[in-house]
Design a protein around this motif. Structure first.
Motif, PDB file in Angstrom:
ATOM      1  N   LEU A  43      26.193 -88.399  69.355  1.00 44.03           N
ATOM      2  CA  LEU A  43      25.865 -88.088  70.747  1.00 44.03           C
ATOM      3  C   LEU A  43      27.010 -88.497  71.667  1.00 44.03           C
ATOM      4  O   LEU A  43      27.406 -87.743  72.568  1.00 44.03           O
ATOM      5  N   THR A 276      23.661 -81.483  68.542  1.00 41.06           N
ATOM      6  CA  THR A 276      23.261 -82.246  69.730  1.00 41.06           C
ATOM      7  C   THR A 276      21.789 -82.661  69.625  1.00 41.06           C
ATOM      8  O   THR A 276      21.439 -83.817  69.853  1.00 41.06           O
ATOM      9  N   VAL A 280      20.249 -86.467  69.300  1.00 33.22           N
ATOM     10  CA  VAL A 280      19.254 -87.007  70.224  1.00 33.22           C
ATOM     11  C   VAL A 280      17.996 -87.441  69.468  1.00 33.22           C
ATOM     12  O   VAL A 280      17.438 -88.512  69.728  1.00 33.22           O
TER      13      VAL A 280
END
Lengths: 298, 326
Positions: A43, A276, A280
């Motif tokens: 991240l 991504t 997360v």
């Protein structure tokens, strides 16, 4: 390190193991979790790319720079070009911003609406709760993507409108969770104590109950960022994104008709979205484990 | 009797929700920037004065707002969701033509993900730290993180281009001559990739959920009792445990109908599947509001019906829930 009554009963006080602040313990748990650390690293890399990438890589993602449909590596364009001859790598670097900004803003919106509704419903109970829960159920039967599509089309596709629309369609889950926590916590002694010294309702909601309801909310909020990123990608794939700002979903959507001629034009932006959201959710899972005292003892 | 009373209450509630959706639609038309007649025409300034005058008359747009709402509700009650000026067809017809394709896609994807997901979860729960268990954990993470339209495109590139075993798009082969069976097979052949794409996300979730729920149930007292009695492992897993472990999966599947529908919009656009989702996409591109709002209403109707069915079937699966209890 845990402090346990059974073990220390009848012993000398010197034997009592000092207890760390719960937050400190949580962080320690989190940093022991390899998957969560990997997610955090990934991240941070993506965030760095969004921040520094445009300073280092000077190709405009909208500009036609080379022949269309060039495969990865040709003429130094590492990830190739799309059907118009736009650089895919530039799109990925510049598109990170829209994805991260909208994902975070939309998650913030979702949490704000959800926590407000859930807190009021759970704190006041009775008819207020009843009415607010009916509204929540109403929002739960509307297909979220379709509803967001309608909102974005009616009120113009700007980053802010997109974020708010995603928030407006996805808050019910947060509201239910918050309500549940509030219903549980409002019966505790310390809430009664706050009442007895005459604290206002607002103060009790904001300063007494909410901080105690935070752990599950933080976990959900992290996971919601992932959902919001996917949501933004879906909307921009359908062409509902700000036309002046590059985004990964938009890249995939605009190359929709050319997937067989240029697999790279849809594959790489998709990988970017995938990584991504993966990052997360790994961080979110790490929080879940760290906040869960049952697991912490293991 | 108690069941009938519950059913009646649920139906009333469902009806109330539907009216609420219509009120929302009405509000959206009026909250949108610009003249409501322009919004309904869907041309955003491009509509002729004559057309706008017709719309104003049909929707009573010169009357007070409360009366306009009743005019609108009355129109919908008669099955009139407005006229799509882009497709030049009544919205109700447009929707009814396409709803079958979407329902086929959504139901088969749901069935596949519930059955395969439960099965995977059960297998994984047999050895909570085994290879299969880890596979389910990783797979559910991957299934969650990949955008559904991208997964669809990847499957298309793999199985329609590199290894061309499935058709590229659409629902039928127009050139096909053949009997009923051949046509049914043709539709199924076209359905495979979109169904798989839509199922993967939910398959991932259900396998994770049923694994957790099986592990939970397998640790309970009655399973230990069954083991002590000498009931075979197979009976324990599939008869005693699964019956209780599947409840959360059913609940979740019922609640996810609205998300499935959202996924169908994206999947249908990837595969050119001629359903409501693609219609929604096309009408969004053309700013055709009557069609979009009609689809919003109609899909909510499907979601509410599905919720109602789940609720009722849940009562059949779980005898602990009495008809009167909430």
């Amino acid at each position: 390190m845990r402090f346990s009554k059974e073990k220390t009963a009848g012993r000398d006080l010197d034997d009592v193991v000092p207890v760390d602040h719960p937050l400190k313990e949580m962080w320690r748990m989190f940093f022991k979790n390899r998957a969560a650390l990997f997610g955090l690293g990934l991240l941070l890399t993506i965030i760095l790319m969004a921040l520094l990438g445009p300073l280092l890589y000077h190709i405009d993602p909208f500009e036609i720079v080379w022949a269309p449909l060039a495969p990865p590596g040709e003429e130094g364009y590492l990830l190739g070009t799309d059907y118009l001859g736009r650089d895919i790598l530039a799109g990925i670097i510049y598109g990170a911003k829209a994805t991260l900004v909208v994902g975070t803003a939309a998650a913030l919106c979702t949490v704000c609406i959800g926590v407000t509704v859930g807190a009021v419903a759970g704190f006041y109970g009775g008819w207020v709760d009843n009415a607010l829960m009916r509204v929540t159920e109403f929002f739960q039967v509307l297909p979220p993507l379709l509803f967001a599509m309608v909102l974005v089309t009616l009120f113009s596709p700007k980053l802010m409108i997109i974020s708010i629309s995603i928030g407006v369609v996805s808050w019910p889950g947060v509201a239910r969770l918050t309500r549940g926590e509030f219903l549980k916590i409002r019966e505790r002694e310390y809430v009664m104590a706050a009442r007895s010294i005459g604290s206002s309702n607002l103060r009790i909601i904001w300063k007494v109950i909410l901080p105690n309801a935070l752990p599950p909310l933080i976990v959900t909020a992290t996971l919601i960022i992932g959902v919001a990123i996917l949501f933004e990608a879906g909307l921009s794939y359908l062409g509902l994104s700000d036309p002046n700002i590059m985004s990964w979903g938009f890249m995939i959507g605009s190359s929709r008709e050319y997937i067989f001629e240029s697999w790279w034009a849809v594959t790489f932006p998709g990988v970017a979205i995938f990584l991504t959201v993966l990052a997360v959710s790994l961080v979110g899972d790490g929080f879940t484990d760290a906040f869960n005292p049952k697991l912490r003892q293991l | 009797m108690r069941f009938l009373a519950t059913l009646f209450r649920r139906l009333m509630y469902a009806f109330f929700l539907l009216v609420a959706v219509l009120v929302l639609n009405f509000m959206l038309i009026h909250l949108a920037p610009g003249d409501p007649a322009d919004v309904i025409a869907g041309e955003m300034g491009g509509a002729t004065e004559e057309m706008l005058a017709d719309i104003r008359a049909a929707y009573g747009l010169d009357k007070p707002i409360a009366e306009q709402l009743f005019v609108y509700l009355g129109k919908v009650a008669r099955g009139d969701l407005g006229h799509s000026f882009y497709f030049n067809q009544p919205v109700t017809d447009l929707i009814l033509e396409r709803v079958g394709a979407t329902i086929l896609l959504v139901i088969t994807a749901l069935a596949l993900s519930v059955f395969a997901g439960t099965f995977l979860g059960v297998l994984a729960s047999r050895k909570p730290n085994g290879f299969f268990s880890h596979f389910v954990t990783v797979f559910s993470l991957l299934g969650y993180a990949a955008p559904v339209f991208w997964t669809g495109m990847m499957l298309l590139i793999l199985f329609a281009s590199w290894v061309p075993i499935f058709p590229v798009s659409g629902m039928y082969n127009v050139a096909l001559n053949g009997g009923r069976l051949a046509r049914a097979f043709d539709i199924f052949h076209h359905l495979m990739l979109p169904m798989l794409t839509l199922a993967i996300i939910y398959l991932a979730q259900y396998s994770r959920l049923s694994r957790a729920s099986m592990l939970d149930v397998l640790g309970s007292d009655y399973i230990r009792t069954a083991r002590a009695k000498g009931v075979s492992e197979r009976m324990i897993i599939y008869k005693h445990a699964l019956k209780n472990a599947i409840l959360p999966v059913v609940t979740m599947a019922g609640l996810q109908m609205s998300y499935l529908f959202s996924g169908a919009i994206l999947v249908e656009t990837v595969f050119n599947w001629p359903g409501l989702g693609r219609l929604a996409f096309e009408s969004i591109l053309r700013r055709d509001y009557p069609t979009i709002l009609g689809i919003l209403f109609f899909s909510t109707f499907i979601v509410i019906s599905a919720n109602l069915l789940t609720d009722l079937s849940y009562r059949l699966i779980d005898p602990r829930i009495h008809a009167g209890a909430k």
